[in-house]
Design an enzyme around this catalytic site. Structure first.
Site, PDB file in Angstrom:
ATOM      1  N   SER A  20     -21.936  31.443 -54.275  1.00  0.00           N
ATOM      2  CA  SER A  20     -22.638  30.665 -53.257  1.00  0.00           C
ATOM      3  C   SER A  20     -23.381  29.542 -53.966  1.00  0.00           C
ATOM      4  CB  SER A  20     -23.630  31.553 -52.503  1.00  0.00           C
ATOM      5  OG  SER A  20     -24.550  30.726 -51.819  1.00  0.00           O
ATOM      6  N   HIS A  45     -18.371  29.579 -51.670  1.00  0.00           N
ATOM      7  CA  HIS A  45     -19.157  29.776 -50.443  1.00  0.00           C
ATOM      8  C   HIS A  45     -20.203  28.670 -50.346  1.00  0.00           C
ATOM      9  CE1 HIS A  45     -20.995  32.406 -47.297  1.00  0.00           C
ATOM     10  NE2 HIS A  45     -22.152  31.934 -47.755  1.00  0.00           N
ATOM     11  N   ASP A  47     -23.333  27.044 -47.965  1.00  0.00           N
ATOM     12  CA  ASP A  47     -24.296  27.395 -46.925  1.00  0.00           C
ATOM     13  C   ASP A  47     -24.850  26.143 -46.253  1.00  0.00           C
ATOM     14  OD1 ASP A  47     -24.558  30.331 -47.122  1.00  0.00           O
ATOM     15  OD2 ASP A  47     -25.122  29.869 -49.185  1.00  0.00           O
ATOM     16  N   MET A  49     -27.319  24.729 -43.476  1.00  0.00           N
ATOM     17  CA  MET A  49     -28.495  25.133 -42.685  1.00  0.00           C
ATOM     18  C   MET A  49     -29.122  23.899 -42.046  1.00  0.00           C
ATOM     19  SD  MET A  49     -30.308  27.767 -45.334  1.00  0.00           S
ATOM     20  CE  MET A  49     -29.334  28.837 -46.412  1.00  0.00           C
ATOM     21  N   HIS A  78     -20.338  28.558 -44.447  1.00  0.00           N
ATOM     22  CA  HIS A  78     -21.207  29.438 -43.650  1.00  0.00           C
ATOM     23  C   HIS A  78     -22.177  28.565 -42.863  1.00  0.00           C
ATOM     24  CE1 HIS A  78     -24.419  32.914 -43.956  1.00  0.00           C
ATOM     25  NE2 HIS A  78     -24.095  32.635 -42.715  1.00  0.00           N
ATOM     26  N   MET A  80     -25.099  28.034 -40.683  1.00  0.00           N
ATOM     27  CA  MET A  80     -26.342  28.571 -40.127  1.00  0.00           C
ATOM     28  C   MET A  80     -26.966  27.440 -39.322  1.00  0.00           C
ATOM     29  SD  MET A  80     -27.343  30.685 -43.517  1.00  0.00           S
ATOM     30  CE  MET A  80     -26.129  29.765 -44.456  1.00  0.00           C
ATOM     31  N   MET A 148     -24.398  40.159 -42.794  1.00  0.00           N
ATOM     32  CA  MET A 148     -25.489  39.615 -43.613  1.00  0.00           C
ATOM     33  C   MET A 148     -26.340  40.763 -44.154  1.00  0.00           C
ATOM     34  SD  MET A 148     -25.246  36.299 -43.738  1.00  0.00           S
ATOM     35  CE  MET A 148     -26.784  36.025 -44.626  1.00  0.00           C
ATOM     36  N   ASP A 183     -22.999  39.054 -47.621  1.00  0.00           N
ATOM     37  CA  ASP A 183     -23.703  37.887 -48.163  1.00  0.00           C
ATOM     38  C   ASP A 183     -25.200  38.173 -48.178  1.00  0.00           C
ATOM     39  OD1 ASP A 183     -24.620  35.348 -48.834  1.00  0.00           O
ATOM     40  OD2 ASP A 183     -23.956  34.404 -46.957  1.00  0.00           O
TER      41      ASP A 183
HETATM   42  C1  DX5 Z   1     -28.505  33.082 -47.485  1.00  0.00           C
HETATM   43  C2  DX5 Z   1     -27.145  32.527 -47.819  1.00  0.00           C
HETATM   44  C3  DX5 Z   1     -26.505  33.130 -48.999  1.00  0.00           C
HETATM   45  C4  DX5 Z   1     -27.257  32.969 -50.298  1.00  0.00           C
HETATM   46  C5  DX5 Z   1     -26.949  34.160 -51.138  1.00  0.00           C
HETATM   47  O1  DX5 Z   1     -28.902  32.631 -46.244  1.00  0.00           O
HETATM   48  O2  DX5 Z   1     -26.283  32.700 -46.732  1.00  0.00           O
HETATM   49  O3  DX5 Z   1     -25.170  32.672 -49.139  1.00  0.00           O
HETATM   50  O4  DX5 Z   1     -26.902  31.842 -51.030  1.00  0.00           O
HETATM   51  O5  DX5 Z   1     -27.756  34.110 -52.285  1.00  0.00           O
HETATM   52  P1  DX5 Z   1     -28.126  35.445 -53.078  1.00  0.00           P
HETATM   53  O6  DX5 Z   1     -26.858  35.994 -53.659  1.00  0.00           O
HETATM   54  O7  DX5 Z   1     -29.070  34.971 -54.108  1.00  0.00           O
HETATM   55  O8  DX5 Z   1     -28.751  36.381 -52.087  1.00  0.00           O
HETATM   56 ZN    ZN Z   2     -24.101  32.307 -47.024  1.00  0.00          ZN
END
Ligand code: DX5
Ligand code: ZN
Length: 228
Positions: A20, A45, A47, A49, A78, A80, A148, A183
Site C-alpha cells: 500500500s 494498492h 488508497d 481518500m 481502494h 474511500m 477492513m 487491509d
Molecule cells: C487504511 C488504508 C490501508 C493502509 C494500510 O485506510 O486503506 O491501505 O495503507 O496501512 P498499514 O498496513 O500500515 O495498516
Molecule cells: Zn487500503
C-alpha cells in the site's frame, strides 16, 4: 487481456502481497513503485481518500495514472470516497484494474455495476464495525471483497481481528467465486492469521514502507509467513 481478467488471474498467484503506497516517499513515487516491483510485489494498492468519507485526504486520478505509467503491475485502487459511482470511469481511465468501493458509501450497487461494465474487477470493502449482512445482496456483483482490519483513513493502525471472522464466513460461503482481501495492520505478526482465515490478497503498508529492512527482505519474510 481485460483489467478484470488480470485481477482474476491473481488467484493463481495467491497469496499476493500488495504494497500500500499510502506511506511511501511521494517525493520519489515512481522510484518507490519500481523498488517494490523489483522486490517481488505482484500488485499495488492505492488508497484514495476524499476527506468526507474518511478523515483524511490523499490523492486522485493523476497519481493512479502516474503509478500506471511507472509499472505494469495490476493496480488495486481502494476508493474511500463518499460517492464512488461518479468517479468510476475516471479511475478506470487512469489505469485501475480493480476498484474497491465501500458498502458504507453512497450507492455502492451503481458503482459496482459500472465497474463491471468497464471490464475492471469490482470489489466491495466492509469496515470493521459493519456487519457482513449489509453486504449480502451486493456480493453477486463482486469479484473481490475487502475486509477492513482497521477503521479506514490512516496507515500504521492496530489490526482488528473482526476482519478474520468475515473472511472465514466468506470463504465458506463464496470462496470459489470471490477473491478475499484484507487491509490494515497486516504485518509479520498478523499475516499468517489472515491467510489462515482465507485471505488471498494481503495489503501491507507500514510493514513495508516504514520498516528499516530492505523491501525485498520484508516481502520475502511476509510471503513465507503468509504461506505457513
Ligand atoms: C487504511 C488504508 C490501508 C493502509 C494500510 O485506510 O486503506 O491501505 O495503507 O496501512 P498499514 O498496513 O500500515 O495498516
Ligand atoms: Zn487500503
Amino acid at each position: 487481456m481485460s483489467p478484470r481478467q488480470r485481477v482474476l488471474d491473481l488467484r493463481h498467484a495467491a497469496p499476493v502481497i500488495l504494497p500500500s503506497l499510502l506511506l511511501c516517499d511521494f517525493g520519489k513515487f515512481a522510484e518507490e513503485i519500481r523498488a517494490v516491483e523489483a522486490a517481488g510485489a505482484q500488485a499495488l494498492h492505492l488508497d484514495v481518500m476524499d476527506g468526507v468519507f474518511v478523515d483524511n485526504i490523499t490523492y486522485g486520478m493523476p497519481i493512479i495514472a502516474a503509478a500506471n505509467a511507472a509499472s505494469d503491475l495490476p493496480l488495486d485502487v481502494h476508493l474511500m470516497i463518499d460517492n464512488p459511482v461518479d468517479y468510476v470511469d475516471a479511475f478506470v481511465d487512469a489505469g485501475a484494474d480493480v476498484l474497491t468501493v465501500h458498502v458504507e458509501a453512497k450507492n455502492p450497487r451503481a458503482a459496482l455495476e459500472r465497474i463491471r461494465q468497464r471490464d475492471a474487477a469490482a470489489s466491495l470493502a466492509i469496515n470493521p464495525s459493519t456487519p457482513l449482512g449489509e453486504a449480502e445482496e451486493l456480493l453477486p456483483l463482486c469479484d473481490m471483497v475487502l475486509a477492513m482490519s482497521v477503521h479506514p483513513g490512516f496507515g500504521a493502525q492496530e489490526f482488528d481481528p473482526v476482519a478474520l471472522e468475515k473472511l472465514q464466513e466468506l470463504r465458506e460461503r463464496r470462496g470459489g467465486e470471490l477473491l478475499l482481501e484484507i487491509d490494515g495492520g497486516v504485518n509479520a505478526g498478523t499475516i499468517a492469521r489472515c491467510t489462515g482465515a482465507g485471505a488471498s490478497m494481503l495489503v501491507v503498508g507500514s510493514a513495508i514502507f516504514k520498516s528499516p529492512a530492505p523491501y525485498a527482505e520484508s516481502l520475502e519474510q511476509l510471503n513465507q509467513l503468509a504461506r505457513q
